[in-house]
Write an enzyme that holds these catalytic residues in place. Structure first.
Site, mmCIF file in Angstrom:
data_model
loop_
_atom_site.group_PDB
_atom_site.id
_atom_site.type_symbol
_atom_site.label_atom_id
_atom_site.label_comp_id
_atom_site.label_asym_id
_atom_site.label_seq_id
_atom_site.Cartn_x
_atom_site.Cartn_y
_atom_site.Cartn_z
ATOM 1 N N GLY A 1 62.495 36.161 46.676
ATOM 2 C CA GLY A 1 61.147 35.725 45.910
ATOM 3 C C GLY A 1 60.659 37.079 45.516
ATOM 4 O O GLY A 1 61.133 38.261 45.778
ATOM 5 N N ASP B 1 49.954 27.034 51.959
ATOM 6 C CA ASP B 1 50.815 26.933 50.842
ATOM 7 C C ASP B 1 51.954 26.032 50.837
ATOM 8 O O ASP B 1 53.064 26.122 50.830
ATOM 9 C CB ASP B 1 51.615 28.467 50.963
ATOM 10 C CG ASP B 1 52.299 28.712 49.599
ATOM 11 O OD1 ASP B 1 51.932 28.077 48.544
ATOM 12 O OD2 ASP B 1 53.156 29.721 49.592
#
Length: 565
Positions: free
Chosen positions: A250, A366
């Site tokens: 990522g 998150d």
């Protein structure tokens, strides 16, 4: 046989030579013609035509040998074919032989050792005659080539050889020892630099403080203690971070698959070198501190860490079946309504534990489908605690810089910057809507009214268009009452005001009720007629997709297994 050849025939002795040639073509050059007969012979052969020459027969050497007319005598005489081109041959003795090659016994070997003038052996050497030559061998206790001519070593006493050998051996050993010492010093200095560098990295990454905290946690924690890995161990586990070991990547880094010496398969999370900064290091340490205080079956387990590399590296249990997001958004997803409710319940249970049952409350900050992993048995595991926050018991909210993922982010938190556990509830509500609708949280390709799933879901409920947003398989498998109850739970989680949202404990209770409802035949029978009246717009799905099971191959799952965003 006489024949003309391009040069005269010589008969020579050490003092003079004779030849028969054209007188007018010969030019006498004085004493030099007597001093170098070979040179003179070469010159005369080029310039003076021959008048007469003698050869044997008209056969070549090879022909005469094979026909039995061979007239050369002695030990391997030298035969030379005539240069006239008309055949014939001549016999001569080779170097080291003497005699008349035309008369028996012909050419015989010269014994150079019988006359000291015929050999050049050293006085301390023995001469050994050989066919056409001789060799010299130093006597006992002497060494060398045995010859006394220029450039030879002669015969020298062994004592001298011993001294030279000892000197050479001493020099060689001394040089080799020096080379070994220099090499050891080089690698020793290099190793010390490497150790010092790793100590600096360890300290910079907060390793000393982390080591103390981990030590105290391991003493009070009955679970498997965290291990501090070395750089070499992780390099070996990942085959030096080979590309084919990458599980996912990522914005902040890469996750590698690794195999430990005990054959355990693990996931190793490593930040990208170019992106390393204090924020990332702090997030990594924060995640480690939080995970060391968490022990729940639906939270990814951390096994250890390595702080002696440029960036901190965390080692987790290996989760083999990818992210929930990947399974939701696959074409013809295998997820039944029961599967979706079970996975939602497991994820909600993990969040409820973090909020209420952990030693210090934890806000994930998150929550999203990409941070919910599925293991080999498709059990949900919450992952990626880099942005999470510990919340003191006497402090219900925390002021922080807004962090999270658009589409899942709590609007109230986004506006005020005040983080509470209800922020996780909102994000979970988006995940639940994503599970029921099978749609991305944000889809730029949809119309403006449908772009944000949270808004689209609530508007669809208000306008009684729920059947248009739910995933076709969910519509087929759920009853009207059950689907409405799930939608109401989503709506409550997505309330704009945090105080109107349920707690995660309440969400877990409601999801477990809905799962029991699904498995209760009496309740299902009671709702059968109601479910038939639900205006369902089912999409046509091939009959074989209804029988898809959890045996989906892990190799079909690609992409990010452990999120960094």
């Amino acid at each position: 046989m006489a024949s003309a050849v391009p040069g005269p025939k010589f008969v020579s002795s050490p003092c003079s030579y004779a030849f028969l040639g054209e007188q007018d073509r010969f030019k006498f050059e004085g004493e030099s013609d007597f001093g170098l007969p070979k040179t003179v012979e070469s010159r005369i052969l080029r310039n003076v035509p021959v008048v007469i020459d003698f050869v044997i027969g008209n056969q070549s050497c090879s022909e005469a040998r094979n026909s039995g007319t061979w007239l050369c005598h002695g030990d391997d005489p030298l035969c030379t074919d005539s240069a006239s081109g008309n055949g014939g041959y001549r016999c001569t003795c080779k170097h080291g032989y003497e005699g008349n090659p035309y008369l028996s016994p012909g050419c015989k070997d010269i014994d150079e050792c019988s006359n000291a003038t015929l050999n050049n052996c050293h006085e301390n050497a023995e001469c050994n005659n050989t066919a056409g030559s001789f060799n010299c061998t130093c006597r006992d206790h002497y060494y060398g080539d045995g010859r006394k001519d220029h450039g030879s070593t002669g015969c020298r006493p062994e004592a001298s050889q011993s001294s030279e050998i000892k000197l050479s051996l001493g020099l060689s050993i001394g040089f080799l020892s020096l080379l070994i010492i220099v090499t050891l010093l080089y690698f020793g200095i290099k190793r010390r630099k490497l150790i010092k560098q790793r100590e600096e990295f360890f300290e910079k990454n907060g390793g000393l403080l982390m080591k103390q905290k981990i030590s105290s946690i391991n003493k009070t924690n009955t679970a498997e203690p965290l291990k501090i890995f070395t750089v070499e161990e992780l390099k070996k586990a990942t085959n030096n971070y080979a590309k084919d070991q990458i599980l996912g990547q990522g914005g902040y880094g890469v996750v590698y698959k690794g195999i430990l010496p005990d054959q355990r398969v693990v996931a190793i999370k490593k930040s990208k070198l170019m992106d390393v900064d204090k924020v990332q290091v702090d997030q990594c340490i924060n995640e480690l501190l939080i995970l060391t205080q968490v022990n729940h079956r639906n939270v990814v387990k951390v096994l250890g860490f390595c702080f002696e590399s440029k960036v901190p590296e965390l080692v987790y249990e290996y989760i083999s079946n990818g992210t929930l997001s990947q399974h939701i958004h696959r074409t013809l997803s295998w997820l039944t309504l029961d599967h979706r409710l079970r996975i939602a319940t497991e994820a909600a249970s993990a969040l409820s534990y973090l909020h209420s049952d952990a030693s210090i409350p934890i806000i994930h900050r998150d929550v999203k489908s990409a941070n919910i992993l599925l293991n080999v048995d498709y059990v949900a595991k919450i992952a990626d605690f880099g942005a999470s926050r510990l919340v003191p018991l006497d402090q219900p909210q925390v002021n922080t810089i807004v962090q999270g993922t658009l589409g899942y982010l709590d609007p109230e938190y986004l506006q005020s910057g005040q983080l509470t556990e209800k922020s996780d509830v909102y994000s979970f509500g988006v995940v639940l809507a994503e599970l029921m609708a099978g749609k991305e949280p944000i889809c730029p390709g949809r119309s403006e009214a449908e772009r944000y799933l949270a808004i689209y879901f609530i508007v669809s409920m208000k306008e009684n268009r729920l059947s248009q947003i739910l995933e076709p398989r969910v519509l087929r498998e759920g009853t009207l009452e059950q689907l409405q109850a799930i939608a109401e739970l989503v709506k409550r989680c997505l309330c704009l005001k945090s105080e109107e949202r349920p707690t995660m404990k309440e969400v877990v209770t409601e999801l477990e009720r809905l799962r029991r409802y699904r498995n209760d035949p009496w309740v299902n029978q009671q709702s059968l007629q109601e479910s038939e009246s639900l205006p369902i717009e089912e999409a046509r799905v091939d009959s074989h997709t209804e029988h898809l099971s959890l045996s989906i191959s892990a190799s079909e799952i690609s992409g990010q297994y452990y999120s960094f965003n």
